[in-house]
Design a protein around this motif. Sequence first.
Motif, short mmCIF file in Angstrom:
data_model
loop_
_atom_site.label_atom_id
_atom_site.label_comp_id
_atom_site.label_asym_id
_atom_site.label_seq_id
_atom_site.Cartn_x
_atom_site.Cartn_y
_atom_site.Cartn_z
N ASN A 130 23.25 5.78 10.89
CA ASN A 130 24.12 5.05 9.95
C ASN A 130 23.32 4.10 9.06
O ASN A 130 23.89 3.20 8.46
CB ASN A 130 25.15 4.20 10.72
N ILE B 40 17.74 7.41 2.97
CA ILE B 40 19.11 7.33 3.49
C ILE B 40 19.63 8.75 3.67
O ILE B 40 19.48 9.55 2.76
CB ILE B 40 20.06 6.62 2.51
N PRO B 41 20.33 9.05 4.75
CA PRO B 41 20.55 8.19 5.91
C PRO B 41 19.67 8.59 7.09
O PRO B 41 19.27 9.74 7.19
CB PRO B 41 22.01 8.51 6.26
N LEU C 164 27.72 9.20 4.52
CA LEU C 164 26.34 8.73 4.71
C LEU C 164 25.36 9.64 3.98
O LEU C 164 24.46 9.18 3.27
CB LEU C 164 25.99 8.69 6.21
N LEU C 165 25.57 10.94 4.13
CA LEU C 165 24.66 11.90 3.50
C LEU C 165 24.76 11.86 1.98
O LEU C 165 23.81 12.19 1.28
CB LEU C 165 24.97 13.33 4.00
N LEU D 139 0.83 -1.21 0.00
CA LEU D 139 0.00 0.00 0.00
C LEU D 139 0.86 1.25 0.00
O LEU D 139 0.47 2.28 -0.56
CB LEU D 139 -0.92 0.02 1.23
N HIS E 90 24.62 9.45 0.08
CA HIS E 90 23.61 8.57 -0.53
C HIS E 90 22.37 9.39 -0.89
O HIS E 90 21.71 9.11 -1.88
CB HIS E 90 23.22 7.44 0.43
N GLY E 91 22.07 10.34 0.02
CA GLY E 91 21.01 11.32 -0.21
C GLY E 91 19.82 10.83 -1.02
O GLY E 91 19.54 11.37 -2.09
N LEU E 92 19.13 9.82 -0.53
CA LEU E 92 18.12 9.17 -1.35
C LEU E 92 16.81 9.07 -0.58
O LEU E 92 16.79 8.68 0.58
CB LEU E 92 18.63 7.76 -1.69
N THR E 93 15.70 9.47 -1.21
CA THR E 93 14.37 9.23 -0.64
C THR E 93 13.49 8.73 -1.77
O THR E 93 13.35 9.41 -2.78
CB THR E 93 13.76 10.52 -0.06
N GLU E 94 12.91 7.55 -1.62
CA GLU E 94 11.99 7.02 -2.63
C GLU E 94 10.70 6.61 -1.95
O GLU E 94 10.71 5.79 -1.04
CB GLU E 94 12.62 5.81 -3.35
N THR E 95 9.61 7.18 -2.42
CA THR E 95 8.32 6.98 -1.76
C THR E 95 7.29 6.45 -2.75
O THR E 95 7.24 6.92 -3.88
CB THR E 95 7.83 8.34 -1.19
N ARG E 96 6.54 5.46 -2.31
CA ARG E 96 5.39 4.98 -3.11
C ARG E 96 4.17 5.03 -2.21
O ARG E 96 4.26 4.71 -1.03
CB ARG E 96 5.61 3.52 -3.56
N ASN E 97 3.03 5.42 -2.77
CA ASN E 97 1.80 5.46 -1.97
C ASN E 97 0.61 5.08 -2.84
O ASN E 97 0.25 5.81 -3.74
CB ASN E 97 1.61 6.86 -1.37
N PHE F 76 32.96 10.96 7.57
CA PHE F 76 32.11 9.78 7.76
C PHE F 76 30.64 10.18 7.60
O PHE F 76 29.88 9.51 6.90
CB PHE F 76 32.36 9.16 9.14
N SER G 143 5.30 2.66 0.65
CA SER G 143 6.65 2.41 1.13
C SER G 143 7.46 3.69 1.06
O SER G 143 7.15 4.59 0.27
CB SER G 143 7.33 1.30 0.33
N VAL H 217 26.93 6.70 17.10
CA VAL H 217 27.39 5.69 16.13
C VAL H 217 28.15 6.29 14.96
O VAL H 217 28.92 5.59 14.30
CB VAL H 217 26.23 4.78 15.63
N GLN H 218 27.98 7.59 14.71
CA GLN H 218 28.84 8.22 13.70
C GLN H 218 30.27 8.38 14.24
O GLN H 218 31.24 8.16 13.52
CB GLN H 218 28.29 9.58 13.27
N TYR I 173 11.68 4.82 1.43
CA TYR I 173 13.07 4.41 1.61
C TYR I 173 13.90 5.67 1.68
O TYR I 173 13.84 6.50 0.76
CB TYR I 173 13.48 3.54 0.41
#
Lengths: 284, 133
Positions: free
Chosen positions: A268, A264-265, B116-117, A258, B119-126, B112, A260, B97-98, A262
Amino acid sequence: MSKIAGGIFTSHVPGIGGAIAKGLQQDPYWKPFFDGFEPVHQWLAAEKPDVAVVFYNDHGLNFFLDKMPTFAIGAAAEYRHEDEGWGIAFQRPFEGHQDLSWHIIEEVVASEFDPVTCQSMLVDHAVAVPFELCWPGKEAFPLKLIPIAVNTVQHPLPSPKRCYNLGQAVGRAIESWGGDEKVVVFGTGGLSHQLEGGRAGHINVDYDKFCLRNLAPDPEALLQHDTLDIVELAGSQGVEILNWIAARGALRGSVRELASNYHIPISNTAAATVLLENSDKVHA
Amino acid sequence: MLPTSDATKGKRIIPGTPVFDGEQARSGYALNAMCYAFNSAELREAFVKDEEAVMERFNLTEQQRDAVRKRDILAMLEAGGNVYYLAKLAGILGLNVQDLGALQTGMELEDFKAALLAHGLTETRNFLSEKAA
């Protein structure tokens, strides 16, 4: 007959608890993660489940290495979170559902699983953070909890297939329960992350996306890797995907995604939130 | 990082990734027991006041004490420490933890975090609206 309405899968990074305690939900760092819960809130408001069965791993609040169960099922009247070493203790208690706990225990043992049973059990951030995310605020949680702990700490860990089969046995148990409770299943932790060693900070977007793509339509695709494969792919804490695999096993109907998210970050971690619907299969 | 003997024992080696197995759990028991006890604020205070006394109370090995004295995370892992328990010690030391990641990888903290930053990724499905319709 009890019905399993769906599954909620989410990261449980302790830092999320810290962000909630400080009210940072709208902070630019945290917002993309918290926003992923909007559809979850909508769905929960519409479905109003009565019980949450939560597959998670304890990080050293209830269990230590003196006695480390591979699988442990809670059968307490109430569960609490406590200080895990950094001074945060969520105050809201979690009401248990002892009758359904014991029914699940009876049924999974009949299915030849050998869980530890816990009539007294603290639950750590891996239960508390998902509950805080799903039901923010101060009101008592509107449903009961049955926690099921999976060892993701001390190898040998249970295999992904074993976790999936446990989930299926729990799903069958819930379906055979005589009450009319509506149940939501949780799998918490992940996705890829690694806190220790020279590879600390490891994140694997390809593996995470493989899991997210297959979780609803083809969960058995996730069983092709053994636990050390998953450690290599997803990092030594990314192996918490075992909790997701177990929870997905409990959804035995017609399953579709329905929503999702995702992102980062978060700390960690490659963080993710997935909402799956579980509806009755159509039979001829 | 991992003892070289692991390869000769037929254990699978995952570079930069300690696998916390029975051997580690056994050798690290005292260190992890101390860290587990840091769930108690009282013991955390006791450690801040006199860490040698607390290490003595939990009967840490000399290797473990040395790693703790030097704040050497990789050495703590090598002495059987498990990161879920070590995180409680890290909290006392004011390390998140960093910080741990930077210390273990030899990176600067800012580098460090930047990795991590990156990657800078946000993927959303709705699909919930579909359901409502």
